[in-house]
Design an enzyme around this catalytic site. Structure first.
Site, PDB file in Angstrom:
ATOM      1  N   SER A   1      -9.521  -0.858   7.652  1.00  0.00           N
ATOM      2  CA  SER A   1      -9.115  -0.495   6.508  1.00  0.00           C
ATOM      3  C   SER A   1      -8.379  -1.502   5.761  1.00  0.00           C
ATOM      4  O   SER A   1      -8.077  -1.719   4.438  1.00  0.00           O
ATOM      5  CB  SER A   1      -8.416   0.717   6.170  1.00  0.00           C
TER       6      SER A   1
ATOM      7  N   LYS B   1       0.959  -1.088   0.035  1.00  0.00           N
ATOM      8  CA  LYS B   1      -0.001  -0.048  -0.044  1.00  0.00           C
ATOM      9  C   LYS B   1       0.834   1.376  -0.072  1.00  0.00           C
ATOM     10  O   LYS B   1       1.899   1.321   0.718  1.00  0.00           O
ATOM     11  CB  LYS B   1      -0.929   0.045   1.351  1.00  0.00           C
TER      12      LYS B   1
ATOM     13  N   SER C   1      -9.751   1.774   3.456  1.00  0.00           N
ATOM     14  CA  SER C   1      -8.823   2.322   2.518  1.00  0.00           C
ATOM     15  C   SER C   1      -7.794   1.348   1.948  1.00  0.00           C
ATOM     16  O   SER C   1      -7.225   1.988   0.803  1.00  0.00           O
ATOM     17  CB  SER C   1      -8.099   3.473   3.208  1.00  0.00           C
TER      18      SER C   1
END
Lengths: 496, 518, 96
Positions: B178, B79, B154
Site C-alpha cells: 500500500s 494518511k 491504499s
C-alpha cells in the site's frame, strides 16, 4: 445409603491477580471506582492501540502455576478469543488457547472432619488472560438500555481448570477453600469473592449404572456462583435435578440416546430461589475463532527461571500443616484451624509456641482465646493487643507455676487491655504464691467457723465443701480452689 | 523558484539558512492544495489553521535560537489512518467519520516533536483495504499523471499528494504493497520499512502482523530524512524492534561497492506488461553499468504469496475490525428505527406462527451490531471481514489460516536463502501501470492479483522501496522495487539513491493547468 | 471445496454483518472465487514447517507494573455513540 449415582465435578476458577495496573495497559485495577474512570485508549480498545504485557502479572501467574505443581512449558503465547459482547470492547478477549503458560498440576484436599478421604485434584491448565468489563442492567426497567462499565476490562485473570476429579459438593468446597488459601499464602490475589476477584464455574454430571452399562449424563456448566456456599448448594441441586432428568429420560432407549447425546448446557445459579436455570445460547456462539494475537510477543521461560520461582515460594499450606503436626505435635484439626486462618496467625502461633516451649498450650491459647477475641473484635492478628512474646510469657508463667492456671484468664484480659507483659499483669492483679501452711491455717479457720459443713461432709456429702472454696477466695484471692478443697477434705478426714 | 519546487531536503536547508520562513512554505503549499486538489482529491481534510500555527511556532523557535527538531518547518501530510488528537481520524470509513482519538499515534507524536508542519489528512482505501483508493467512503483520488486513472492504493492519497506537489513529504502505510504500489503508479518514492522498525502504536490496524508505516517523497534522500524521524523502538508497541536508528540521510551518498543485485526468475512470466518489463530491465542494466553484479535468483514460493496474503490479512482484519460494533466509539445505526424494524419482524413471524423463525430472530443487541456494521463498512471491507471470518472458523482454520502461516515461513526462508547470494533484489512494483478508475471494482480477485510483487515483503517482514524507473508510451510512471534483508534500510536507501543519482525519472512532474479547475 | 450461500449466511452472523439478499448472492460468488484461488495453498508441502504468526520473532516483551493516569471519564466516553455520562448504553443485555 449407597448412592444411585456418583456426582462428577470439575471446577474452573478465575482469579484476579494482585497487580497495581491492568494486564495490557497501565490503568489502575483498584476495585470500587466510579464507572469508566479507570480506562484509557488501550483498555477501551480504541482504534490503533496495542497491548503490552504487565511483567508482574506474568510473574504472579507463574508463581501460582508453580505452587499448583504445574509444568511450565518453555514457550507460551497469547491468542484472541473472539465473540461480540458490549463489555468486551475489542470484540475479542486476549487469552491462551493451545499453548497455555502452564499445565498438568494438582492440588491436594482433605477434610479435618473426615467427610471424605484426602485426595489429589488434578489441574488441567492455568492460563493468563484479560478480564471483561461489566454490563449493568436494570431489571425493573425491563427493556431499557444496559450500561457498560469498562473499569474491570483488562484486569489480569488466571484461569485454573481442574480435571473432573471431585465427587461431592463438600469436595468441591474443600478444593475452593484450599485454592483460596494457597493463593493468599503466595500473595497473588486477595481472593475476595464479593469483589469478584475469585470466581468459579462448575461442570457437573452424573455417572451411574444402567442395567450393567456405565452411563455419563450430559455435562452442565453452572455459572453465576457468587460464594462457596452457592457452589455447594448449586452442585447438590444440580445433581438431584440431573438424576430426576435421567429418570425421566432413561426409557425408552430412543429417549435415552437422545438425552445422552445432548451437548453441554450452560445453566445459571439463582441463589435466592435455590435453583439453576438454563441460559439462552446461540448455536454459533461457541465458534471463538482463536488465533495467535499478532500484537503480542510470545514468552519464553527457561527451566532455571522456573526453579528460581519454585525456590522463592513461601511455605505452602499443606507443608505448613505437616510441620505443625510433626514438629509441634498438633493434631490435624488444630493444625487445620491455625493454617486456615492465614500465614500471619500461624506465624503468631509459631512465635508463642517457640517462645514458651509448650506448643500444645500455645495452640489452646491461640485457637481458643485469641481467635475468640479476634472474632468479637472483628479484627485481625496484626492488630491484636497481646504480642506473641507476651502470650509466650503467659504460657511459660503458668508452666513455671508462677501463675496459677485458675487466674491465667484474668491475667490474659489485663494483658489484652493494656498490652502489658505477664509479670506486670501478675503484679497488677496481686497474684502471689500462697504457701501451703498459710493455706492450711486458712482452712482450719473456715472449718471451725462452719461446723454444719464439716458434719455434712462427714455424712458423705463431699460436695458441701464447695461452699468453703468461695469463702476462701474471698479471704485470699490467690488461694488455689483445688488446693483449698483438697486440704479441707484432708483435715475433715483427719477429724479436726 | 517556488518553495514548493524544492525537495524536502532542499527546503529544510533553505529554512535553516533563514532564506524563507516555515509560514511562507506552509502558505505556498496551502495555496497549491487550494488550486490543484479539487482535481486530484488527495486530501480528506486540510488543517490550514493548525499548519500555520505550527509553522509560526517553528519560526518563533528559530528566531529565539531554541533547539529545533529534524523536520523543522517541513510540511508533511499524513494518511488518515494514524491517530492524531488534533481532530478526526476516519480511515476513510463512515464507521469512523466522527472518531476523535484522545491520543496521538507514536509516528504523529514523533512528527510533532520533530517540528514538522502537519498540513492535513490524506485519502485512502477504507481501512487501508484496496489498491486504488476507490474504496474510500468519502471521495475519489485521481492519478496526477492521468486524471481518469487510479493513483493506486491504499495510500493513494499520499502518493497522489506527493506526485502533485501538494506536500514534499507524506506518511503512508503498507500491509501488502500500500505504499510501494501507489508510489510506483504515481512516480514517487515510497518505502516500507522492516516490520517493527516504525511503531504501529496509533496506526489503526488492518492486518497487525503485516502493517508498517513508511515515508513517501519525491526523492530517496527525502524518504531517508522522513524515515529517520519516524523510526525507532516504542515501548507501546510490543512488536517494535529495540534497534538503534541509523543515520539514513547522512550515509546516503556512500556508494554501494560491489553490489550484488538479485533478479527473480519467477517475476518475468505471463501477465507482466511489456513496457513495464523493459523499464525494469533497463533499470537493472543501469545498475550493471554502475558496477553492480546482477545475479538471477529464485523465490520458489513467491507464486503462493498472494494466496497466503489473502488468507492471513483478512483473518487478522476480521479480528481487528470486530471492535467497530457501535458501542464505544464510531458509528451506530439508528436505534429507534432498528428496534421498530425488529418488532415488525417479530410480529410478522408471530402472526405466521413461525416458531423456528422467532427462535432464530436476532436479539436487539445482535441486530444493533449487524446493522451498524452493515451500514458503517463499505463492500471491500465487508468482503475481507467475511473472508477472514470464514478462514478462522471451526473446520477451516487448519486448511486456510494455519496452512497460510506455514507457507508464510517458506516464503521468508526463500528470502533468507536469496539474501545469502545477493545484497538487494530488484523487481517490478506492479505488473502494469495505473489502471482506469472503475476498471476493477467488480472483480476483487483481479484487484488482489495486482499485489503480486509487493505482498511477499510484508509476509517476510523485510523492507522494500519503490522508485520511479520510467514512463510508458501513454506517459504513465513505472516503478522499480528494491528489497533488502531485515533492518537493512540503509543499504536499501543507498541502492535506490545510487540509481536516482544516475537517472532523472524522479524529477519529472505531472502537468497542471495554471487556473484551478472546478 | 465450494462455498455455499448457507456458509456465507453463517459467516455473516459470526461476523455480525447484515447482508441483503443481493449482497448475499454477490458475496457468495466473489468469496467462492477467492476461496478457489486460495485453495492452491493445499499443493504446498508444509510438513514439519513451523507456522509463522509474527513477521519478526521477538519474545518476552513486558512493561513495568506502574499505574499511570487513566482518561477522565468525559474523554473516555466522548466518542461513545450513546452514553449517559456514566457509561456506554446498549440495547438490553438480557439473560446473562
Amino acid at each position: 445409603m449407597s448412592n444411585a449415582y456418583t456426582t462428577v465435578i470439575g471446577l474452573e476458577v478465575h482469579v484476579q491477580l494482585a497487580t497495581h495496573s491492568k494486564l495490557f495497559c497501565r490503568c489502575s485495577t483498584q476495585f470500587g471506582a466510579e464507572p469508566n474512570t479507570q480506562t484509557c485508549p488501550v483498555c477501551i480498545g480504541m482504534p490503533g492501540t496495542l497491548p503490552v504485557m504487565n511483567r508482574q502479572a506474568y510473574q504472579l501467574a507463574l508463581r501460582t502455576a508453580v505452587a499448583l505443581n504445574c509444568d511450565i512449558p518453555e514457550f507460551t503465547k497469547w491468542d484472541r478469543k473472539q465473540y461480540y459482547y458490549p463489555d468486551l470492547p475489542k470484540g475479542y478477549q486476549i487469552s491462551q488457547y493451545d499453548l497455555p503458560m502452564s499445565d498438568d498440576g494438582f492440588l491436594e484436599i482433605a477434610d479435618a472432619k473426615d467427610r471424605f478421604e484426602p485426595k489429589r485434584v488434578r489441574i488441567i491448565r492455568a492460563h493468563l488472560e484479560e478480564d471483561a468489563g461489566k454490563s449493568i442492567h436494570d431489571e425493573a426497567a425491563g427493556k431499557a438500555d444496559s450500561e457498560i462499565d469498562l473499569n474491570r476490562t483488562g484486569t489480569p485473570l488466571l484461569e485454573i481448570v481442574s480435571q473432573p476429579d471431585m465427587r461431592s459438593a463438600a469436595e468441591a468446597r474443600a478444593y475452593l477453600e484450599e485454592m483460596k488459601l494457597l493463593l493468599t499464602y503466595i500473595g497473588v490475589s486477595d481472593c475476595n469473592m464479593q469483589e469478584g476477584s475469585l470466581r468459579c464455574d462448575a461442570n457437573v454430571n452424573l455417572h451411574l449404572d444402567h442395567e450393567g452399562e456405565s452411563i455419563a449424563t450430559p455435562i452442565v456448566e453452572i455459572k453465576n456462583l457468587n460464594s462457596f456456599r452457592a457452589v455447594e448448594r448449586a452442585i447438590e441441586y444440580e445433581a438431584a435435578r440431573q438424576y430426576k432428568e435421567w429418570q425421566e429420560n432413561s426409557e425408552p432407549p430412543k429417549a435415552r440416546q437422545k438425552y445422552l447425546a445432548r451437548p453441554k448446557q450452560t445453566r445459571g445459579w439463582d441463589d435466592a430461589a435455590g435453583v439453576t436455570r438454563a441460559q439462552r445460547e446461540k448455536e454459533e456462539s461457541s465458534d471463538y475463532r482463536y488465533f495467535p494475537d499478532p500484537d503480542l510477543a510470545p514468552v519464553i521461560t527457561k527451566g532455571d527461571e522456573v526453579q528460581a520461582v519454585r525456590e522463592a515460594l513461601p511455605e505452602l499450606p499443606a507443608a505448613l500443616r505437616e510441620r505443625l503436626g510433626e514438629d509441634y505435635g498438633l493434631g490435624t484439626y488444630d493444625a487445620d484451624v491455625l493454617v486456615n486462618q492465614g500465614r500471619a496467625l500461624v506465624d503468631y502461633y509459631l512465635a508463642v509456641a517457640d517462645g514458651s516451649g509448650d506448643p500444645k498450650a500455645a495452640c489452646n491459647w491461640v485457637t481458643q482465646d485469641v481467635l475468640r477475641v479476634l472474632k468479637d473484635q472483628e479484627s485481625t492478628i496484626d492488630q491484636f493487643g497481646v504480642s506473641a512474646e507476651n502470650l509466650a510469657g503467659l504460657v511459660k508463667a503458668i508452666d513455671d507455676g508462677q501463675l496459677p492456671s485458675s487466674r491465667a484468664r484474668e491475667a490474659f484480659e489485663v494483658m489484652l487491655a493494656d498490652g502489658s507483659a505477664v509479670d506486670a499483669a501478675i503484679t497488677k492483679l496481686g497474684i502471689e504464691q500462697v504457701d501451703e501452711s498459710a493455706l492450711e491455717d486458712l482452712c482450719r479457720e473456715l472449718l471451725a467457723a462452719n461446723p454444719k459443713i464439716v458434719a455434712d461432709v462427714q455424712d458423705g456429702k463431699q460436695q458441701a465443701v464447695g461452699a468453703l472454696i468461695g469463702q476462701a477466695k474471698k479471704k485470699n484471692p490467690n488461694a488455689d480452689p483445688a488446693l483449698v478443697r483438697q486440704i479441707c477434705l484432708k483435715l475433715i478426714g483427719e477429724g479436726v | 523558484m517556488s518553495l514548493a519546487d524544492l525537495t524536502a531536503s532542499e527546503l529544510l536547508d533553505t529554512l535553516g539558512r533563514g532564506e524563507a520562513s516555515a509560514v511562507e512554505a506552509a502558505r505556498e503549499y496551502l495555496a497549491l492544495i487550494e488550486q490543484r486538489d479539487g482535481d486530484i482529491g488527495s486530501y480528506l481534510r486540510v488543517d490550514a489553521e493548525g499548519a500555520l500555527a505550527q509553522a509560526a511556532e517553528v519560526d518563533r523557535k528559530r528566531e529565539a535560537g531554541e533547539e529545533l527538531g529534524p523536520l523543522a518547518g517541513l510540511p508533511v501530510a499524513v494518511k488518515d489512518v494514524l491517530c492524531d488528537s488534533a481532530g478526526a481520524t476516519t480511515c476513510a470509513s463512515r464507521m469512523l467519520e466522527q472518531f476523535h482519538p484522545p491520543y496521538d499515534a507514536t509516528v504523529v507524536a514523533k512528527l510533532k516533536a520533530a517540528d514538522a508542519v502537519l498540513l492535513g489528512r490524506l485519502n485512502m482505501d477504507e481501512f487501508a483495504m484496496g489498491g486504488s483508493t476507490e474504496n474510500s467512503a468519502f471521495q475519489v483520488t485521481r492519478n496526477p499523471w492521468d486524471r481518469g486513472r487510479t493513483p493506486g492504493g491504499s495510500s493513494g492519497g499520499s502518493a497522489a499528494c506527493v506526485a502533485a506537489g501538494l506536500a514534499p513529504l507524506a506518511v503512508g502505510t503498507d500491509t501488502g504493497g500500500s505504499i510501494r504500489q501507489p508510489a510506483g503508479l504515481c512516480g514517487v518514492v515510497g518505502l516500507k520499512p522492516t516490520y517493527g522498525r516504525v511503531s504501529r502504536y496509533g496506526l489503526v490496524a488492518f492486518a497487525s502482523s503485516l502493517d508498517q508505516v513508511g515515508p513517501m517523497a519525491r526523492t530517496v534522500r527525502d524518504a531517508a530524512l522522513l524515515l529517520e524521524a519516524i523510526a525507532g523502538h516504542d515501548p507501546h508497541d510490543a512488536t517494535s524492534l529495540e534497534e538503534p536508528v541509523p543515520q539514513y540521510a547522512a550515509t546516503l551518498d556512500k556508494p554501494l561497492e560491489g553490489l550484488r543485485l538479485g533478479v527473480v526468475k519467477e517475476h518475468y512470466g505471463a501477465g507482466l506488461d511489456g513496457e513495464v518489463e523493459s523499464a525494469v530491465r533497463a533499470a537493472i542494466a543501469q545498475y550493471e553499468s554502475l558496477g553492480a553484479e546482477v545475479r538471477e535468483i529464485s523465490l520458489p514460493h513467491s507464486k503462493y504469496a498472494v494466496a497466503t496474503y489473502y488468507v492471513i490479512a483478512p483473518s487478522e482484519a476480521s479480528s481487528n475490525l470486530a471492535r467497530y460494533d457501535g458501542v464505544h466509539y464510531g458509528y451506530r445505526t439508528d436505534q429507534t428505527k432498528m428496534v421498530a424494524e425488529l418488532a415488525a419482524e417479530r410480529k410478522a413471524l408471530s402472526d405466521a406462527g413461525d416458531e423456528a423463525g422467532l427462535a432464530q430472530l436476532d436479539t436487539a443487541l445482535v441486530r444493533m451490531y449487524r446493522k451498524t456494521r452493515a451500514e458503517g463498512f463499505g463492500p471491500e471491507v465487508k468482503r475481507r471481514i467475511m473472508l477472514g471470518t470464514y478462514a478462522l472458523s471451526a473446520g477451516y482454520y487448519d486448511a486456510y489460516y494455519l496452512k497460510a502461516l506455514k507457507v508464510r515461513r517458506l516464503i521468508r526462508q526463500d528470502f533468507d536463502a536469496a539474501f545469502e547470494q545477493v545484497d538487494l533484489i530488484a523487481s517490478p512494483v506492479t505488473a502494469a501501470p495505473a489502471f482506469k478508475l472503475g476498471e476493477m471494482v467488480d472483480d476483487p480477485l483481479a484487484m488482489y492479483l495486482v499485489d503480486l510483487y509487493t505482498v511477499s515483503a510484508n509476509l517476510a517482514g523485510i523492507p522494500g522501496i519503490s522508485v520511479p524507473c520510467g514512463f510508458n508510451t501513454a506517459g504513465l510512471p513505472i516503478g522499480l522495487q528494491l528489497l533488502a534483508p531485515p533492518l537493512k534500510e540503509a543499504r536499501l536507501l543507498r541502492g535506490a539513491h545510487m540509481y536516482q543519482q544516475a537517472t532523472d525519472w524522479h524529477q519529472r512532474r505531472p502537468a497542471f493547468s495554471a487556473t484551478p479547475s472546478e | 471445496m465450494s462455498l455455499t450461500r448457507q456458509d456465507v449466511e453463517k459467516v455473516a452472523l459470526l461476523a455480525r454483518l447484515q447482508l441483503t439478499d443481493d449482497e448475499l448472492a454477490t458475496m457468495t460468488d466473489q468469496l467462492a472465487q477467492i476461496v478457489d484461488y486460495v485453495d492452491q495453498l493445499a499443493e504446498v508441502d508444509t510438513d514439519g514447517v513451523e507456522p509463522m504468526a509474527h513477521a519478526v520473532e521477538v519474545a518476552n516483551v513486558f512493561a513495568a507494573d506502574e499505574v499511570r493516569p487513566s482518561l477522565p471519564r468525559e474523554a473516555a466516553l466522548a466518542n461513545g455513540p450513546r452514553t449517559n455520562g456514566r457509561g456506554y448504553l446498549v440495547p438490553a443485555v438480557l439473560g446473562d
